[in-house]
Design a protein around this motif. Structure first.
Motif, PDB file in Angstrom:
ATOM      1  N   ASP A 187       0.817  -1.213   0.000  1.00 18.96           N
ATOM      2  CA  ASP A 187       0.000   0.000   0.000  1.00 18.96           C
ATOM      3  C   ASP A 187       0.853   1.267   0.000  1.00 18.96           C
ATOM      4  OD1 ASP A 187      -2.429  -1.492   0.196  1.00 18.96           O
ATOM      5  OD2 ASP A 187      -2.082  -1.723   2.344  1.00 18.96           O
ATOM      6  N   ILE A 188       1.811   1.335   0.898  1.00 14.39           N
ATOM      7  CA  ILE A 188       2.609   2.553   1.023  1.00 14.39           C
ATOM      8  C   ILE A 188       3.538   2.761  -0.177  1.00 14.39           C
ATOM      9  CG2 ILE A 188       4.275   3.806   2.444  1.00 14.39           C
ATOM     10  CD1 ILE A 188       1.314   3.614   3.461  1.00 14.39           C
ATOM     11  N   PRO A 189       4.225   1.713  -0.699  1.00 12.31           N
ATOM     12  CA  PRO A 189       4.992   1.938  -1.939  1.00 12.31           C
ATOM     13  C   PRO A 189       4.130   2.458  -3.088  1.00 12.31           C
ATOM     14  CG  PRO A 189       5.670  -0.110  -0.916  1.00 12.31           C
ATOM     15  CD  PRO A 189       4.471   0.363  -0.148  1.00 12.31           C
ATOM     16  N   ASN A 190       2.896   1.954  -3.202  1.00 15.61           N
ATOM     17  CA  ASN A 190       1.991   2.449  -4.247  1.00 15.61           C
ATOM     18  C   ASN A 190       1.644   3.916  -4.006  1.00 15.61           C
ATOM     19  OD1 ASN A 190       1.985  -0.085  -5.420  1.00 15.61           O
ATOM     20  ND2 ASN A 190       0.091  -0.729  -4.432  1.00 15.61           N
ATOM     21  N   ALA A 191       1.383   4.246  -2.744  1.00 17.97           N
ATOM     22  CA  ALA A 191       1.047   5.629  -2.401  1.00 17.97           C
ATOM     23  C   ALA A 191       2.220   6.561  -2.690  1.00 17.97           C
ATOM     24  CB  ALA A 191       0.647   5.716  -0.927  1.00 17.97           C
ATOM     25  N   GLU A 192       3.421   6.137  -2.325  1.00 12.66           N
ATOM     26  CA  GLU A 192       4.604   6.963  -2.568  1.00 12.66           C
ATOM     27  C   GLU A 192       4.820   7.197  -4.066  1.00 12.66           C
ATOM     28  OE1 GLU A 192       7.269   5.836   1.385  1.00 12.66           O
ATOM     29  OE2 GLU A 192       7.457   4.619  -0.443  1.00 12.66           O
ATOM     30  N   LEU A 193       4.549   6.167  -4.866  1.00  7.10           N
ATOM     31  CA  LEU A 193       4.676   6.298  -6.318  1.00  7.10           C
ATOM     32  C   LEU A 193       3.696   7.340  -6.854  1.00  7.10           C
ATOM     33  CD1 LEU A 193       5.751   5.294  -9.086  1.00  7.10           C
ATOM     34  CD2 LEU A 193       3.872   3.627  -9.054  1.00  7.10           C
ATOM     35  N   VAL A 194       2.457   7.284  -6.400  1.00 10.47           N
ATOM     36  CA  VAL A 194       1.443   8.231  -6.866  1.00 10.47           C
ATOM     37  C   VAL A 194       1.837   9.660  -6.502  1.00 10.47           C
ATOM     38  CG1 VAL A 194      -0.949   8.985  -6.569  1.00 10.47           C
ATOM     39  CG2 VAL A 194      -0.440   6.553  -6.823  1.00 10.47           C
ATOM     40  N   VAL A 195       2.274   9.855  -5.270  1.00 10.61           N
ATOM     41  CA  VAL A 195       2.658  11.194  -4.820  1.00 10.61           C
ATOM     42  C   VAL A 195       3.872  11.700  -5.594  1.00 10.61           C
ATOM     43  CG1 VAL A 195       3.559  12.505  -2.859  1.00 10.61           C
ATOM     44  CG2 VAL A 195       1.674  10.889  -2.513  1.00 10.61           C
ATOM     45  N   ARG A 196       4.817  10.818  -5.848  1.00  9.93           N
ATOM     46  CA  ARG A 196       6.084  11.214  -6.480  1.00  9.93           C
ATOM     47  C   ARG A 196       5.968  11.406  -7.991  1.00  9.93           C
ATOM     48  NH1 ARG A 196       8.701   6.964  -5.113  1.00  9.93           N
ATOM     49  NH2 ARG A 196       8.537   5.872  -7.105  1.00  9.93           N
ATOM     50  N   ASP A 197       5.181  10.548  -8.655  1.00  6.68           N
ATOM     51  CA  ASP A 197       5.222  10.487 -10.115  1.00  6.68           C
ATOM     52  C   ASP A 197       3.916  10.841 -10.814  1.00  6.68           C
ATOM     53  OD1 ASP A 197       7.855   9.802 -10.036  1.00  6.68           O
ATOM     54  OD2 ASP A 197       7.560   7.664 -10.421  1.00  6.68           O
ATOM     55  N   SER A 198       3.012  11.516 -10.132  1.00  8.56           N
ATOM     56  CA  SER A 198       1.784  11.970 -10.793  1.00  8.56           C
ATOM     57  C   SER A 198       1.998  13.353 -11.399  1.00  8.56           C
ATOM     58  CB  SER A 198       0.615  12.024  -9.804  1.00  8.56           C
ATOM     59  OG  SER A 198       0.188  10.726  -9.455  1.00  8.56           O
ATOM     60  N   ALA A 199       1.416  13.569 -12.568  1.00  9.48           N
ATOM     61  CA  ALA A 199       1.438  14.901 -13.173  1.00  9.48           C
ATOM     62  C   ALA A 199       0.553  15.833 -12.355  1.00  9.48           C
ATOM     63  CB  ALA A 199       0.935  14.818 -14.610  1.00  9.48           C
ATOM     64  N   PRO A 200       0.827  17.132 -12.390  1.00  8.52           N
ATOM     65  CA  PRO A 200      -0.007  18.073 -11.637  1.00  8.52           C
ATOM     66  C   PRO A 200      -1.461  18.028 -12.108  1.00  8.52           C
ATOM     67  CG  PRO A 200       2.017  19.132 -12.383  1.00  8.52           C
ATOM     68  CD  PRO A 200       1.954  17.801 -13.071  1.00  8.52           C
ATOM     69  N   ALA A 201      -2.389  18.085 -11.158  1.00  8.97           N
ATOM     70  CA  ALA A 201      -3.809  18.152 -11.472  1.00  8.97           C
ATOM     71  C   ALA A 201      -4.218  19.607 -11.651  1.00  8.97           C
ATOM     72  CB  ALA A 201      -4.610  17.511 -10.346  1.00  8.97           C
ATOM     73  N   ASP A 202      -5.392  19.820 -12.188  1.00 13.13           N
ATOM     74  CA  ASP A 202      -5.907  21.183 -12.304  1.00 13.13           C
ATOM     75  C   ASP A 202      -6.129  21.788 -10.912  1.00 13.13           C
ATOM     76  OD1 ASP A 202      -6.051  21.173 -15.159  1.00 13.13           O
ATOM     77  OD2 ASP A 202      -7.871  19.953 -15.013  1.00 13.13           O
ATOM     78  N   PHE A 203      -6.571  20.926  -9.987  1.00 11.84           N
ATOM     79  CA  PHE A 203      -6.841  21.400  -8.629  1.00 11.84           C
ATOM     80  C   PHE A 203      -6.461  20.321  -7.618  1.00 11.84           C
ATOM     81  CE2 PHE A 203      -9.912  23.498 -11.403  1.00 11.84           C
ATOM     82  CZ  PHE A 203      -9.726  24.835 -11.058  1.00 11.84           C
ATOM     83  N   ASN A 204      -6.002  20.743  -6.463  1.00  9.93           N
ATOM     84  CA  ASN A 204      -5.838  19.854  -5.306  1.00  9.93           C
ATOM     85  C   ASN A 204      -7.017  20.071  -4.382  1.00  9.93           C
ATOM     86  OD1 ASN A 204      -3.445  18.855  -6.257  1.00  9.93           O
ATOM     87  ND2 ASN A 204      -2.155  19.880  -4.762  1.00  9.93           N
ATOM     88  N   LEU A 205      -7.484  18.985  -3.780  1.00 11.91           N
ATOM     89  CA  LEU A 205      -8.642  19.070  -2.900  1.00 11.91           C
ATOM     90  C   LEU A 205      -8.355  18.274  -1.638  1.00 11.91           C
ATOM     91  CD1 LEU A 205     -12.344  18.837  -3.977  1.00 11.91           C
ATOM     92  CD2 LEU A 205     -11.553  17.527  -2.014  1.00 11.91           C
ATOM     93  N   ILE A 206      -8.516  18.901  -0.487  1.00 12.34           N
ATOM     94  CA  ILE A 206      -8.353  18.209   0.790  1.00 12.34           C
ATOM     95  C   ILE A 206      -9.687  17.634   1.185  1.00 12.34           C
ATOM     96  CG2 ILE A 206      -7.641  18.425   3.194  1.00 12.34           C
ATOM     97  CD1 ILE A 206      -5.423  18.963   1.184  1.00 12.34           C
ATOM     98  N   TYR A 207      -9.711  16.290   1.347  1.00 12.64           N
ATOM     99  CA  TYR A 207     -11.007  15.660   1.642  1.00 12.64           C
ATOM    100  C   TYR A 207     -10.835  14.647   2.764  1.00 12.64           C
ATOM    101  CZ  TYR A 207     -15.549  13.497   0.860  1.00 12.64           C
ATOM    102  OH  TYR A 207     -16.835  13.034   1.014  1.00 12.64           O
TER     103      TYR A 207
END
Length: 207
Positions: A187-207
């Motif tokens: 779970d955490i390696p997958n999460a770290e990958l998403v945080v590290r290697d995702s392109a910027p979104a149009d918006f960030n949302l805290i939910y």
């Protein structure tokens, strides 16, 4: 941006296009499914003439039999354990506004995807597509982002994600040690990958 702002933005943008495809991305455990369900309910209440529907990426998990044969079962949920080409094809069909498109939906109680479990029709002009890797910059995932009209990312600190995943596995009856091992091994390696290697979104949302 918060959820209320996002509802208002979606309502404004859908008036200008035949169909609005919203990509909701973020690490596993960030709350994407919960947000998508909440948005869908709110949009369908506020915009009765412009129905919304949820399109989950999880329906494209490879079956456990395939993962076992490939030696990938312990990493189920990692990018290479999904049928990305199939998911891309589905999103392309949805952009084409076909008369009817059937979606596979992942059944967590059985740990498998059910084919044709949901139908999208042209009347559903707002599609909330949610998944971990929608903005991943690695090929072939990188081909997905251009298919979205609007993208949203849910940033959650890794420490909080680790806490949530450990709690999840404890809920399944794992011992504290086993729950921590389970979370940190996949779970955490997958999460770290998403945080590290995702392109910027149009918006960030805290939910």
């Amino acid at each position: 941006m918060d959820a209320q702002d996002l509802v208002a933005l979606i309502a404004a943008r859908v008036a200008t296009v035949p169909r609005l495809m919203v990509g909701i991305a973020g690490p596993p455990g960030a709350g994407k499914s919960t947000l998508a369900e909440s948005l869908c309910t709110r949009l369908n209440a506020d915009l009765a003439t412009t129905p919304a529907a949820i399109v989950p990426m999880d329906g494209f998990h490879f079956d456990d039999a395939v993962l076992e044969a490939r030696g990938h079962r312990p990493r189920k949920g990692a990018p290479h354990t999904f049928d990305v080409a199939g998911f891309h094809h589905l999103l392309t069909r949805l952009r084409g506004n076909e008369p009817e498109v059937a979606l596979p939906v992942f059944d967590r109680s059985q740990e498998l995807a059910r084919a044709g479990a949901r139908i999208v029709t042209p009347a559903q002009r707002i599609l909330l597509v949610e998944g971990n890797y929608l903005l991943l910059k690695q090929d072939p995932w990188a081909k997905l982002k251009p298919l979205f009209d609007l993208t949203v990312f849910l940033p959650v600190p890794i420490g909080e994600l680790e806490r949530r995943h450990i709690q999840r596995w404890l809920g399944y009856g794992f011992t504290p040690e086993a729950a921590e091992t389970k979370a940190r091994s996949n779970d955490i390696p997958n999460a770290e990958l998403v945080v590290r290697d995702s392109a910027p979104a149009d918006f960030n949302l805290i939910y």
